[in-house]
Write an enzyme that holds these catalytic residues in place. Sequence first.
Site, PDB file in Angstrom:
ATOM      1  N   LEU A  69       0.839  -1.191   0.000  1.00 31.11           N
ATOM      2  CA  LEU A  69       0.000   0.000   0.000  1.00 31.11           C
ATOM      3  C   LEU A  69       0.879   1.246   0.000  1.00 31.11           C
ATOM      4  CD1 LEU A  69      -3.055   1.117   0.959  1.00 31.11           C
ATOM      5  CD2 LEU A  69      -1.739   1.535   3.025  1.00 31.11           C
ATOM      6  N   CYS A  70       0.466   2.259  -0.749  1.00 31.90           N
ATOM      7  CA  CYS A  70       1.129   3.564  -0.702  1.00 31.90           C
ATOM      8  C   CYS A  70       0.049   4.641  -0.783  1.00 31.90           C
ATOM      9  CB  CYS A  70       2.182   3.704  -1.800  1.00 31.90           C
ATOM     10  SG  CYS A  70       1.519   3.703  -3.478  1.00 31.90           S
ATOM     11  N   HIS A  71       0.380   5.798  -1.308  1.00 33.35           N
ATOM     12  CA  HIS A  71      -0.596   6.891  -1.374  1.00 33.35           C
ATOM     13  C   HIS A  71      -1.641   6.643  -2.465  1.00 33.35           C
ATOM     14  CE1 HIS A  71      -1.363  11.506  -1.695  1.00 33.35           C
ATOM     15  NE2 HIS A  71      -2.314  10.905  -1.026  1.00 33.35           N
ATOM     16  N   GLY A  73      -0.935   4.021  -5.174  1.00 35.40           N
ATOM     17  CA  GLY A  73      -0.770   2.688  -5.746  1.00 35.40           C
ATOM     18  C   GLY A  73       0.421   2.502  -6.663  1.00 35.40           C
ATOM     19  N   ILE A  98      -3.929   4.549  -0.003  1.00 35.43           N
ATOM     20  CA  ILE A  98      -4.643   5.087   1.151  1.00 35.43           C
ATOM     21  C   ILE A  98      -5.604   6.198   0.739  1.00 35.43           C
ATOM     22  CG2 ILE A  98      -2.938   6.812   1.854  1.00 35.43           C
ATOM     23  CD1 ILE A  98      -3.543   5.614   4.793  1.00 35.43           C
TER      24      ILE A  98
END
Length: 112
Positions: A69-71, A73, A98
């Site tokens: 997961l990141c900001h 994708g 997220i």
Amino acid sequence: MQHVRVADVPALIASFDAGARPVLLDVREPWEVATAALSVPGATTVCLPMNEVPQRLVELDRDQPVLALCHHGVRSQHVGGFLERQGFAQVFNVVGGIDAWSREVDASVPLY
């Protein structure tokens, strides 16, 4: 690597065998995690910035499913590909990151 929509993450986690405690691998920078943290029932959250993953790979269990997961994708997709090349068998990229989580699953998670 498989891609999973944020809305499908809880069901995916519930689908794993009881002994397979999935890892939600948050590859954002520490300031991003401090701004908007995420905890998902049934998963162990590990915060490991993208640029630190190669040096800290031993901290991850190759036998556990990993949901990156990141900001939005993009970073998590790169990390997921790297993990697969390192022999991780069950790697998932959380599409939309997220940001999508906040918009589609839990509005209490801050947008940034």
